[in-house]
Write a protein that holds these residues in place. Sequence first.
Motif, PDB file in Angstrom:
ATOM      1  N   ASP B 143       0.818  -1.207   0.000  1.00 58.17           N
ATOM      2  CA  ASP B 143       0.000   0.000   0.000  1.00 58.17           C
ATOM      3  C   ASP B 143       0.856   1.263   0.000  1.00 58.17           C
ATOM      4  O   ASP B 143       0.687   2.141  -0.844  1.00 58.17           O
ATOM      5  CB  ASP B 143      -0.904  -0.035   1.245  1.00 58.17           C
ATOM      6  CG  ASP B 143      -1.897   1.106   1.274  1.00 58.17           C
ATOM      7  OD1 ASP B 143      -2.469   1.406   0.215  1.00 58.17           O
ATOM      8  OD2 ASP B 143      -2.103   1.685   2.361  1.00 58.17           O
ATOM      9  N   HIS B 150      -3.140   1.959  -4.022  1.00 55.38           N
ATOM     10  CA  HIS B 150      -3.240   3.287  -3.420  1.00 55.38           C
ATOM     11  C   HIS B 150      -3.878   4.236  -4.434  1.00 55.38           C
ATOM     12  O   HIS B 150      -3.505   4.210  -5.612  1.00 55.38           O
ATOM     13  CB  HIS B 150      -1.830   3.744  -3.032  1.00 55.38           C
ATOM     14  CG  HIS B 150      -1.805   5.013  -2.235  1.00 55.38           C
ATOM     15  ND1 HIS B 150      -2.065   6.226  -2.777  1.00 55.38           N
ATOM     16  CD2 HIS B 150      -1.519   5.234  -0.931  1.00 55.38           C
ATOM     17  CE1 HIS B 150      -1.963   7.155  -1.837  1.00 55.38           C
ATOM     18  NE2 HIS B 150      -1.626   6.580  -0.704  1.00 55.38           N
ATOM     19  N   PRO B 151      -4.801   5.102  -4.015  1.00 54.36           N
ATOM     20  CA  PRO B 151      -5.541   5.916  -5.004  1.00 54.36           C
ATOM     21  C   PRO B 151      -4.645   6.883  -5.797  1.00 54.36           C
ATOM     22  O   PRO B 151      -4.819   7.016  -7.010  1.00 54.36           O
ATOM     23  CB  PRO B 151      -6.562   6.669  -4.150  1.00 54.36           C
ATOM     24  CG  PRO B 151      -6.125   6.536  -2.728  1.00 54.36           C
ATOM     25  CD  PRO B 151      -5.321   5.285  -2.644  1.00 54.36           C
ATOM     26  N   GLY B 165      -3.851   8.745   1.263  1.00 52.50           N
ATOM     27  CA  GLY B 165      -4.145   7.332   1.554  1.00 52.50           C
ATOM     28  C   GLY B 165      -5.097   7.210   2.728  1.00 52.50           C
ATOM     29  O   GLY B 165      -5.949   6.323   2.763  1.00 52.50           O
ATOM     30  N   GLN B 167      -7.443   9.147   3.478  1.00 54.18           N
ATOM     31  CA  GLN B 167      -8.811   9.590   3.256  1.00 54.18           C
ATOM     32  C   GLN B 167      -9.724   8.395   3.035  1.00 54.18           C
ATOM     33  O   GLN B 167     -10.940   8.538   2.947  1.00 54.18           O
ATOM     34  CB  GLN B 167      -8.866  10.561   2.074  1.00 54.18           C
ATOM     35  CG  GLN B 167      -8.349  11.918   2.549  1.00 54.18           C
ATOM     36  CD  GLN B 167      -8.189  12.948   1.468  1.00 54.18           C
ATOM     37  OE1 GLN B 167      -8.572  12.728   0.322  1.00 54.18           O
ATOM     38  NE2 GLN B 167      -7.611  14.070   1.820  1.00 54.18           N
ATOM     39  N   ARG B 168      -9.109   7.203   2.936  1.00 58.44           N
ATOM     40  CA  ARG B 168      -9.914   5.971   2.916  1.00 58.44           C
ATOM     41  C   ARG B 168     -10.187   5.618   4.375  1.00 58.44           C
ATOM     42  O   ARG B 168      -9.264   5.256   5.108  1.00 58.44           O
ATOM     43  CB  ARG B 168      -9.139   4.845   2.237  1.00 58.44           C
ATOM     44  CG  ARG B 168      -8.729   5.146   0.801  1.00 58.44           C
ATOM     45  CD  ARG B 168      -7.705   4.152   0.309  1.00 58.44           C
ATOM     46  NE  ARG B 168      -6.449   4.240   1.052  1.00 58.44           N
ATOM     47  CZ  ARG B 168      -5.414   3.414   0.909  1.00 58.44           C
ATOM     48  NH1 ARG B 168      -5.481   2.412   0.052  1.00 58.44           N
ATOM     49  NH2 ARG B 168      -4.326   3.563   1.606  1.00 58.44           N
ATOM     50  N   TRP B 169     -11.443   5.687   4.792  1.00 57.36           N
ATOM     51  CA  TRP B 169     -11.740   5.468   6.209  1.00 57.36           C
ATOM     52  C   TRP B 169     -11.330   4.088   6.683  1.00 57.36           C
ATOM     53  O   TRP B 169     -10.863   3.893   7.789  1.00 57.36           O
ATOM     54  CB  TRP B 169     -13.222   5.715   6.497  1.00 57.36           C
ATOM     55  CG  TRP B 169     -14.134   4.768   5.758  1.00 57.36           C
ATOM     56  CD1 TRP B 169     -14.712   4.979   4.549  1.00 57.36           C
ATOM     57  CD2 TRP B 169     -14.515   3.462   6.179  1.00 57.36           C
ATOM     58  NE1 TRP B 169     -15.430   3.880   4.171  1.00 57.36           N
ATOM     59  CE2 TRP B 169     -15.341   2.927   5.161  1.00 57.36           C
ATOM     60  CE3 TRP B 169     -14.255   2.686   7.305  1.00 57.36           C
ATOM     61  CZ2 TRP B 169     -15.886   1.655   5.231  1.00 57.36           C
ATOM     62  CZ3 TRP B 169     -14.816   1.417   7.371  1.00 57.36           C
ATOM     63  CH2 TRP B 169     -15.615   0.913   6.342  1.00 57.36           C
ATOM     64  N   TRP B 170     -11.480   3.077   5.789  1.00 56.35           N
ATOM     65  CA  TRP B 170     -11.153   1.711   6.222  1.00 56.35           C
ATOM     66  C   TRP B 170      -9.653   1.579   6.462  1.00 56.35           C
ATOM     67  O   TRP B 170      -9.214   0.820   7.333  1.00 56.35           O
ATOM     68  CB  TRP B 170     -11.646   0.672   5.212  1.00 56.35           C
ATOM     69  CG  TRP B 170     -11.126   0.870   3.806  1.00 56.35           C
ATOM     70  CD1 TRP B 170     -11.736   1.540   2.799  1.00 56.35           C
ATOM     71  CD2 TRP B 170      -9.880   0.403   3.293  1.00 56.35           C
ATOM     72  NE1 TRP B 170     -10.961   1.525   1.671  1.00 56.35           N
ATOM     73  CE2 TRP B 170      -9.810   0.827   1.953  1.00 56.35           C
ATOM     74  CE3 TRP B 170      -8.822  -0.327   3.822  1.00 56.35           C
ATOM     75  CZ2 TRP B 170      -8.713   0.546   1.134  1.00 56.35           C
ATOM     76  CZ3 TRP B 170      -7.724  -0.622   3.014  1.00 56.35           C
ATOM     77  CH2 TRP B 170      -7.680  -0.177   1.678  1.00 56.35           C
ATOM     78  N   ALA B 171      -8.855   2.355   5.700  1.00 58.19           N
ATOM     79  CA  ALA B 171      -7.410   2.273   5.911  1.00 58.19           C
ATOM     80  C   ALA B 171      -7.045   2.861   7.266  1.00 58.19           C
ATOM     81  O   ALA B 171      -6.181   2.330   7.979  1.00 58.19           O
ATOM     82  CB  ALA B 171      -6.676   2.995   4.779  1.00 58.19           C
ATOM     83  N   ALA B 231      -7.162  11.572   9.215  1.00 59.83           N
ATOM     84  CA  ALA B 231      -8.617  11.483   9.155  1.00 59.83           C
ATOM     85  C   ALA B 231      -9.258  12.758   9.688  1.00 59.83           C
ATOM     86  O   ALA B 231     -10.335  13.151   9.238  1.00 59.83           O
ATOM     87  CB  ALA B 231      -9.104  10.270   9.953  1.00 59.83           C
TER      88      ALA B 231
END
Lengths: 260, 245
Positions: B143, B150-151, B165, B167-171, B231
């Motif tokens: 990742d 990764h976006p 990275g 900004q992905r809540w699950w990450a 976050a």
Amino acid sequence: MPMKLTLRVWRQAGPNADGAFREYQANDVSPDMSFLEMLDVVNEQLTAKGEVPIAFDHDCREGICGMCGLMINGSAHGPMPATTTCQLHMRSFADGETITIEPWRATAFPVLRDLCVDRSALDRIVQAGGFISVQTGNAPDGNALPVPKQDADAAMDAAACIGCGACVAACPNASASLFTAAKVAHLGFLPQGQPERYRRALKMVAQMDLEHFGGCTLFGECQEACPKEISIDTIGRMNKDYLTGMLFEPAENQKAAGAG
Amino acid sequence: MSVSTLPAAGVARPPAGRVRRFWDSSVGKKVVMAVTGIGGIAFVIAHMAGNLQMFTPTAPAQAMHTYAAGLRKLGPLLWIARGGLVAMVVLHVVAALQLTARNRAARPSAYGRKEHHTSTWGARSMRVGGVVLVGFIVFHILDMTLGVGHPQFVHLDPYNNLRLGFQRWWAVGLYVVAAGLLGLHLFHGAWASWRTLGLRRPSDRPLHRNIAIAIAVLVTLGFAAVPVAAALGVFAPDVVQEVAP
Ligand code: FES
């Protein structure tokens, strides 16, 4: 006030037989009886009824021989700290309680019958290195060999081990590390134990592994179960002696079997 | 795993060399686990300190870039360090698996009833936690080092890679949970490793572990800080001013 108890006892006819729990009622139990006396009374009643009495190990009944040893309600030697099964009294239990009684469980301790297990694996660990090699003859003068007080105390603390196997029974890994470490330490702290000190750790650890005991993961359950309150500090000392032996002991000493 | 290689109880092994005997013994494998574990603790503390440069007050993107580029400049040394880390992880995991197999074989039939008196959550979760952490490490390298999945991954721009990275809540959740599991692992491991090596003074309370608790808390908070701050939007957009040579 006599107590009424329900006993869930592991019954197993022989080493290769399947075992199972059986329930027995024990009425009229005096709170002043020892745990083994309570079992004696239950056995007399079983015998009178023509049933096979419950087999359990015992000898001195004063907490020094290490023969007794039962898993009582999930704790080795029962609920009292620093107490062997023979020194445990029924007043430690509540009236009406159900008590689960099992043998020590470990590959290295095969069940012989009911609650008796074969602990000779521990004897073989001692045979592997739990000795000192000295000339026999007249006893030496008591003060000829000075021993620092703290070493004498530490050796005595470790030598308190009675070899009951509670450490193995309580360990989630069925490891004999506390037993072996106590035997390594009680000789290793004394001047007479120095010549074979590192060889001793190597050989006793090797035997411990051969007997299919598990390894130490420092859960700490062993020192809690130990009726003689031997500390897990001894395990660190055994490991250090083992490492020193691995690194520095000459090869011929590592291989030599028996007394040096 | 290794149980089948053990001879029957009481049967002597064929003579073996010192390294072989060391690795075959339960104490030897624990020593390997302790030494590689201590190496791992040193690594995670250094790694955490590096991460915390995210909070550099001015030009954080530049600070993180300079740090990352500086590591790359080590050249062959970096590859030696990476090889060493992989070797440590492999030794740690293999020893753990083999010891676990032996320990299970040592108690094949469970008690009808068993009480735990002193063993901590840390000690009892070492195996499960360790497996989860290995899985996390693989995911994390994919990742955040290689940018797989990764976006918006940009090589050598760790500030924005982390900022975006997370900004992905699950990450965020995954990294925080992993930080907690690492802390739990070290709560036992940082204490047990020194004891296993026999480096601790005898103590009246051998189960006490103030230094291990400090390490566990520090590492958990240190690693959780970056995803949580990201976050919460603490990291403002920033660019790398000057690409390090
Ligand atoms: S019977 Fe001897 S210690 Fe219990």
